[in-house]
Design a protein around this motif. Structure first.
Motif, PDB file in Angstrom:
ATOM      1  N   LEU A  81     -14.232  76.658  65.869  1.00  0.00           N
ATOM      2  CA  LEU A  81     -12.936  76.127  65.470  1.00  0.00           C
ATOM      3  C   LEU A  81     -11.999  76.013  66.663  1.00  0.00           C
ATOM      4  N   ALA A  82     -11.235  74.925  66.693  1.00  0.00           N
ATOM      5  CA  ALA A  82     -10.274  74.700  67.771  1.00  0.00           C
ATOM      6  C   ALA A  82      -9.160  73.796  67.246  1.00  0.00           C
ATOM      7  N   VAL A  83      -8.029  73.841  67.896  1.00  0.00           N
ATOM      8  CA  VAL A  83      -6.934  72.928  67.569  1.00  0.00           C
ATOM      9  C   VAL A  83      -7.188  71.623  68.333  1.00  0.00           C
ATOM     10  N   PRO A  84      -7.269  70.489  67.615  1.00  0.00           N
ATOM     11  CA  PRO A  84      -7.581  69.215  68.279  1.00  0.00           C
ATOM     12  C   PRO A  84      -6.351  68.569  68.926  1.00  0.00           C
ATOM     13  N   GLY A  85      -5.825  69.205  69.953  1.00  0.00           N
ATOM     14  CA  GLY A  85      -4.630  68.722  70.634  1.00  0.00           C
ATOM     15  C   GLY A  85      -4.793  67.350  71.254  1.00  0.00           C
ATOM     16  N   TYR A  86      -6.033  66.928  71.474  1.00  0.00           N
ATOM     17  CA  TYR A  86      -6.302  65.613  72.062  1.00  0.00           C
ATOM     18  C   TYR A  86      -6.001  64.476  71.085  1.00  0.00           C
ATOM     19  N   LEU A  87      -5.812  64.799  69.793  1.00  0.00           N
ATOM     20  CA  LEU A  87      -5.532  63.779  68.777  1.00  0.00           C
ATOM     21  C   LEU A  87      -4.275  64.201  68.003  1.00  0.00           C
ATOM     22  N   PRO A  88      -3.105  64.044  68.633  1.00  0.00           N
ATOM     23  CA  PRO A  88      -1.857  64.569  68.073  1.00  0.00           C
ATOM     24  C   PRO A  88      -1.545  64.091  66.656  1.00  0.00           C
ATOM     25  N   GLU A  89      -1.999  62.919  66.286  1.00  0.00           N
ATOM     26  CA  GLU A  89      -1.639  62.388  64.967  1.00  0.00           C
ATOM     27  C   GLU A  89      -2.218  63.197  63.811  1.00  0.00           C
ATOM     28  N   VAL A  90      -3.236  64.042  64.058  1.00  0.00           N
ATOM     29  CA  VAL A  90      -3.798  64.850  62.968  1.00  0.00           C
ATOM     30  C   VAL A  90      -3.202  66.259  62.920  1.00  0.00           C
ATOM     31  N   LEU A  91      -2.356  66.582  63.882  1.00  0.00           N
ATOM     32  CA  LEU A  91      -1.769  67.922  63.951  1.00  0.00           C
ATOM     33  C   LEU A  91      -0.660  68.088  62.928  1.00  0.00           C
ATOM     34  N   PRO A  92      -0.430  69.274  62.401  1.00  0.00           N
ATOM     35  CA  PRO A  92      -1.172  70.493  62.708  1.00  0.00           C
ATOM     36  C   PRO A  92      -2.539  70.467  62.019  1.00  0.00           C
ATOM     37  N   ALA A  93      -3.540  70.939  62.720  1.00  0.00           N
ATOM     38  CA  ALA A  93      -4.893  70.943  62.180  1.00  0.00           C
ATOM     39  C   ALA A  93      -5.765  71.915  62.972  1.00  0.00           C
ATOM     40  N   VAL A  94      -6.850  72.309  62.334  1.00  0.00           N
ATOM     41  CA  VAL A  94      -7.912  73.048  63.000  1.00  0.00           C
ATOM     42  C   VAL A  94      -9.170  72.231  62.808  1.00  0.00           C
ATOM     43  N   GLU A  95      -9.899  72.027  63.896  1.00  0.00           N
ATOM     44  CA  GLU A  95     -11.112  71.206  63.883  1.00  0.00           C
ATOM     45  C   GLU A  95     -12.345  72.092  64.003  1.00  0.00           C
ATOM     46  N   ILE A  96     -13.377  71.738  63.249  1.00  0.00           N
ATOM     47  CA  ILE A  96     -14.683  72.352  63.460  1.00  0.00           C
ATOM     48  C   ILE A  96     -15.513  71.376  64.283  1.00  0.00           C
ATOM     49  N   GLY A  97     -16.234  71.927  65.273  1.00  0.00           N
ATOM     50  CA  GLY A  97     -17.061  71.095  66.129  1.00  0.00           C
ATOM     51  C   GLY A  97     -18.325  71.826  66.521  1.00  0.00           C
ATOM     52  N   TRP A  98     -19.230  71.108  67.162  1.00  0.00           N
ATOM     53  CA  TRP A  98     -20.509  71.668  67.588  1.00  0.00           C
ATOM     54  C   TRP A  98     -21.071  70.821  68.716  1.00  0.00           C
ATOM     55  N   ARG A  99     -21.893  71.447  69.520  1.00  0.00           N
ATOM     56  CA  ARG A  99     -22.636  70.752  70.581  1.00  0.00           C
ATOM     57  C   ARG A  99     -23.875  71.586  70.865  1.00  0.00           C
ATOM     58  N   LEU A 100     -25.026  71.015  70.599  1.00  0.00           N
ATOM     59  CA  LEU A 100     -26.285  71.708  70.865  1.00  0.00           C
ATOM     60  C   LEU A 100     -27.106  70.917  71.865  1.00  0.00           C
ATOM     61  N   GLY A 101     -27.916  71.638  72.638  1.00  0.00           N
ATOM     62  CA  GLY A 101     -28.845  70.991  73.555  1.00  0.00           C
ATOM     63  C   GLY A 101     -29.850  70.145  72.787  1.00  0.00           C
ATOM     64  N   ARG A 102     -30.309  69.095  73.418  1.00  0.00           N
ATOM     65  CA  ARG A 102     -31.206  68.123  72.777  1.00  0.00           C
ATOM     66  C   ARG A 102     -32.457  68.767  72.201  1.00  0.00           C
ATOM     67  N   SER A 103     -32.970  69.815  72.842  1.00  0.00           N
ATOM     68  CA  SER A 103     -34.196  70.463  72.343  1.00  0.00           C
ATOM     69  C   SER A 103     -33.970  71.153  70.999  1.00  0.00           C
ATOM     70  N   HIS A 104     -32.720  71.256  70.576  1.00  0.00           N
ATOM     71  CA  HIS A 104     -32.392  71.919  69.306  1.00  0.00           C
ATOM     72  C   HIS A 104     -31.961  70.937  68.221  1.00  0.00           C
ATOM     73  N   TRP A 105     -32.058  69.646  68.514  1.00  0.00           N
ATOM     74  CA  TRP A 105     -31.663  68.633  67.543  1.00  0.00           C
ATOM     75  C   TRP A 105     -32.737  68.459  66.476  1.00  0.00           C
ATOM     76  N   GLY A 106     -32.317  67.988  65.319  1.00  0.00           N
ATOM     77  CA  GLY A 106     -33.245  67.565  64.279  1.00  0.00           C
ATOM     78  C   GLY A 106     -33.861  68.686  63.457  1.00  0.00           C
ATOM     79  N   ARG A 107     -33.340  69.898  63.558  1.00  0.00           N
ATOM     80  CA  ARG A 107     -33.898  71.032  62.805  1.00  0.00           C
ATOM     81  C   ARG A 107     -32.883  71.686  61.881  1.00  0.00           C
ATOM     82  N   GLY A 108     -31.709  71.076  61.752  1.00  0.00           N
ATOM     83  CA  GLY A 108     -30.684  71.625  60.881  1.00  0.00           C
ATOM     84  C   GLY A 108     -29.886  72.763  61.481  1.00  0.00           C
ATOM     85  N   LEU A 109     -30.065  73.025  62.774  1.00  0.00           N
ATOM     86  CA  LEU A 109     -29.364  74.149  63.396  1.00  0.00           C
ATOM     87  C   LEU A 109     -27.861  73.913  63.513  1.00  0.00           C
TER      88      LEU A 109
END
Length: 180
Positions: A81-109
Motif C-alpha cells: 500500500l502507498a499513497v499515489p501522489g503521482y496522480l493527484p486527482e485521485v487523492l486522498p487515496a491509498v493504492e495497492i500495487g505489486w511488481r514481481l520478477g518475470r520468473s514469478h509471473w503466471g502462477r497467481g503469486l
C-alpha cells in the motif's frame, strides 16, 4: 514489524539482502514496461526506492512489502500500500500495487500477495477505500484487480509521462461483503 503469510508467500519488511534481487527485477524491461515511462532502474535507484518505502512504513503505518517465496526464501518482488501522489486527482487515496520478477509471473503469486495486502489494509489499518492504477493495456494487472474484487472507476492520464491509466477501486463495505 508487520509480516503477513500466505500459503506460498511471506510478505515482510525490507532487508539489505533484498536490494540486489529487487534491482534485477527493476532492470528487466519486460517488468518495467508498464511502470511510469517504462524506464528500467539500476541498483542505486532501487536502494533509494526501498529507503522511501521503508520511511513510508514509519510515517503512514503501511507500505510496500518485500514478497518472499516461502519454499525457497527467494525475493519475488513487492506488493503493498502507498499513497499515489503521482496522480493527484485521485487523492486522498491509498493504492495497492505489486511488481514481481518475470520468473514469478503466471502462477497467481501477485494475486495471492495483493489479496493479503488488501486484507491488511482493510482489516488491520481500517482503510475505507483502496484504489489500484494500471496503464491502459496492462491486461495482466487489470485481471488481478478484478480478481481482488476491484472495479474500474475512471480513466485518466498520468501526468508523469502522459500515459493513459485505468483507476480501479474497492471500498471496505464491498470488501466485507465479498469476504463473507
Amino acid at each position: 514489524m508487520v509480516t503477513l503469510e500466505t500459503p506460498r508467500l511471506i510478505l515482510r519488511r525490507w532487508r539489505e539482502e533484498d536490494i540486489a534481487p529487487m534491482a534485477a527485477v527493476n532492470a528487466d524491461p519486460d517488468v518495467m514496461r508498464w511502470i511510469r515511462d517504462g524506464s528500467v532502474r539500476d541498483e542505486q535507484q532501487t536502494r533509494d526506492g526501498v529507503r522511501v518505502w521503508e520511511s513510508e512504513w514509519e510515517s503512514q503505518g503501511f507500505g510496500l512489502f518485500a514478497v518472499e517465496i516461502r519454499a525457497t526464501g527467494e525475493l519475488a518482488g513487492f506488493t503493498g500500500l502507498a499513497v499515489p501522489g503521482y496522480l493527484p486527482e485521485v487523492l486522498p487515496a491509498v493504492e495497492i500495487g505489486w511488481r514481481l520478477g518475470r520468473s514469478h509471473w503466471g502462477r497467481g503469486l501477485a494475486t495471492e500477495a495483493a489479496a493479503a495486502a488488501l486484507r491488511y489494509g482493510f482489516e488491520e489499518r481500517g482503510l475505507e477505500r483502496i484504489v489500484s492504477i494500471a496503464q491502459v493495456g496492462n491486461d495482466a494487472s487489470e485481471r488481478i484487480m478484478t480478481k481482488l474484487g476491484m472495479r474500474p472507476v475512471r480513466e485518466t492520464v498520468n501526468p508523469n509521462g502522459g500515459r493513459r491509466v485505468q483507476v480501479y477501486a474497492l471500498t471496505s463495505d464491498q470488501y466485507a461483503t465479498r469476504a463473507r
